[in-house]
Scaffold this motif. Structure first.
Motif, mmCIF file in Angstrom:
data_model
loop_
_atom_site.group_PDB
_atom_site.id
_atom_site.type_symbol
_atom_site.label_atom_id
_atom_site.label_comp_id
_atom_site.label_asym_id
_atom_site.label_seq_id
_atom_site.Cartn_x
_atom_site.Cartn_y
_atom_site.Cartn_z
ATOM 1 N N THR A 288 0.825 -1.207 0.000
ATOM 2 C CA THR A 288 0.000 0.000 0.000
ATOM 3 C C THR A 288 0.859 1.258 0.000
ATOM 4 O O THR A 288 0.555 2.238 -0.700
ATOM 5 C CB THR A 288 -0.929 -0.012 1.224
ATOM 6 N N ASN B 271 0.791 4.136 -2.831
ATOM 7 C CA ASN B 271 0.447 5.513 -2.488
ATOM 8 C C ASN B 271 1.605 6.485 -2.709
ATOM 9 O O ASN B 271 1.401 7.708 -2.681
ATOM 10 C CB ASN B 271 -0.010 5.591 -1.031
ATOM 11 N N ILE C 246 -3.167 -1.984 -4.386
ATOM 12 C CA ILE C 246 -3.450 -2.091 -2.948
ATOM 13 C C ILE C 246 -4.321 -3.307 -2.660
ATOM 14 O O ILE C 246 -4.056 -4.077 -1.725
ATOM 15 C CB ILE C 246 -4.134 -0.808 -2.454
ATOM 16 N N SER D 181 -2.352 -6.441 -2.924
ATOM 17 C CA SER D 181 -1.403 -6.568 -1.808
ATOM 18 C C SER D 181 -2.083 -7.177 -0.594
ATOM 19 O O SER D 181 -1.553 -8.098 0.044
ATOM 20 C CB SER D 181 -0.821 -5.195 -1.450
ATOM 21 N N ALA E 162 -0.104 3.938 4.789
ATOM 22 C CA ALA E 162 -1.185 2.950 4.687
ATOM 23 C C ALA E 162 -2.283 3.204 5.705
ATOM 24 O O ALA E 162 -3.034 2.292 6.048
ATOM 25 C CB ALA E 162 -0.621 1.543 4.877
ATOM 26 N N GLU F 134 -11.829 -4.928 -1.025
ATOM 27 C CA GLU F 134 -10.868 -3.833 -1.135
ATOM 28 C C GLU F 134 -11.107 -3.013 -2.394
ATOM 29 O O GLU F 134 -11.003 -1.784 -2.380
ATOM 30 C CB GLU F 134 -9.443 -4.386 -1.141
ATOM 31 N N VAL G 137 -11.444 0.688 -0.826
ATOM 32 C CA VAL G 137 -10.207 1.445 -0.649
ATOM 33 C C VAL G 137 -10.379 2.911 -1.037
ATOM 34 O O VAL G 137 -9.895 3.814 -0.344
ATOM 35 C CB VAL G 137 -9.059 0.801 -1.467
#
Length: 345
Positions: free
Chosen positions: A67, A71, A88, A91, A158, A212, A216
């Motif tokens: 993450t 990012n 993400i 992951s 994160a 997710e 997210v």
């Protein structure tokens, strides 16, 4: 007659040796000698704590790292950066899948206080184990966040927070529904035992992946109080941090309520026989309108095959059955030479 000493064997062939019975009670050692100074239940809870700590740490270490990398990239558009969101989501999903598969034999591979709560509610985990695993998960989340912060040049990036115009109420219910999906999948694939239970980590990982993808962008996709708490301890708390506790807890109760409704209704009768293999299907003969789950239980192929063999051998010995070389021609599992063949071969 001399009185027998308490340590003597009652029967001469039940010699009292290490790991054997002495004829009076089970004298097998209940723990390894290295841990003989602690009660067995303490050793087991320590193992569960260590397993949950190690599994949660590795799960979140990999997920936080991925993450943070995602990012660190500068968004190229004003809207959702789908490549970023996909990175993400993958992951978290792959890290969960791998570590659940590795640790489920040790502690169950829960890695989430909401999951621990859910399995407690359905009776799969006892109260002490629930507290032990949840504590390990929270401590491991803090440790994973701290290691990522200090280890990687990008630091820890994160943390979960509401974004893109998401209100607190919206964030709360997003977390609730996404957690309900994850926990219900765990109930049906892991808590409900069936032939595919050993593949449950794949389904659980895919459930997190889908959740997710949906969450997210708006809430950070927590679904896990420990996942949000660890980064918050290292990087600081946001004012709405509480939704990352209340949302998953509400989602767990929602999943539990629906699961109990299905169990109370005996869902097995609505679509019976879905887990059967060819041998079981050939013996499966439920009524047209089953009333209870007992009427659609999976056939015990081994027991029914053994019973069939006994009946045919008995009939042969009495002279009323077919010759031995004919046994097995109707799927009884016995070869022409009378050997019991491995079922499924």
């Amino acid at each position: 007659m001399a009185r027998q000493r308490s340590g003597d064997s009652i029967l001469p062939f039940f010699k009292k040796q290490s790991g054997q019975l002495d004829g009076t009670a089970d004298q097998r050692p209940r723990r390894s000698r290295s841990f003989s100074f602690v009660p067995n239940w303490v050793r087991n809870e320590f193992i569960a704590f260590a397993g949950e700590f190690g599994g949660t740490f590795m799960f979140l270490f990999l997920a936080f790292s991925g993450t943070s990398i995602a990012n660190a990239a500068v968004p190229t558009t004003d809207g959702p950066n789908t490549a970023n969101l996909l990175y993400i989501s993958l992951s978290f999903a792959f890290s969960l899948m791998i570590n659940v598969w590795a640790f489920f034999r040790i502690s169950g591979g829960l890695f989430n206080p909401a999951v621990s709560l859910g399995l407690f509610l359905v009776g799969a985990v006892k109260p002490v184990r629930t507290i032990v695993t949840a504590s390990a998960q929270i401590i491991a989340a803090i440790a994973a966040a701290g290691v990522v912060e200090g280890l990687f040049p990008t630091g820890l990036n994160a943390s979960t927070s509401l974004s893109n115009g998401t209100s607190i109420a919206q964030g709360l219910f997003i977390e609730m529904f996404l957690t309900a999906e994850l926990v219900f999948v765990i109930f049906m694939l892991a808590a409900e035992k069936h032939k595919a239970t050993f593949l449950a980590p794949i389904g659980v990982g895919l459930a997190l992946f889908a959740a997710e993808l949906a969450g997210v962008y708006f809430t950070g996709g927590s679904l896990n109080p420990a996942r949000s708490f660890g980064p918050a301890v290292i990087k600081g708390f946001v004012g709405h941090h509480w939704i990352y506790w209340l949302g998953p807890v509400l989602g767990t109760f929602l999943a539990f309520g629906f699961y109990k409704l299905m169990k109370y209704s005996e869902y097995e009768t609505a679509n019976p026989g879905q887990d059967l293999d060819d041998h079981e299907a050939s013996m499966f003969n439920p009524p047209d309108d089953p009333v209870s789950a007992d009427e659609v239980q999976r056939p015990n192929v081994a027991a029914e095959t053994a019973e069939s063999i006994v009946q045919q051998v008995t009939s042969i010995s009495s002279g009323s059955g077919p010759p031995m070389e004919q046994i097995g021609s109707h799927g009884t599992g016995v070869s022409p030479m009378g050997r019991v063949e491995r079922i499924g071969s």
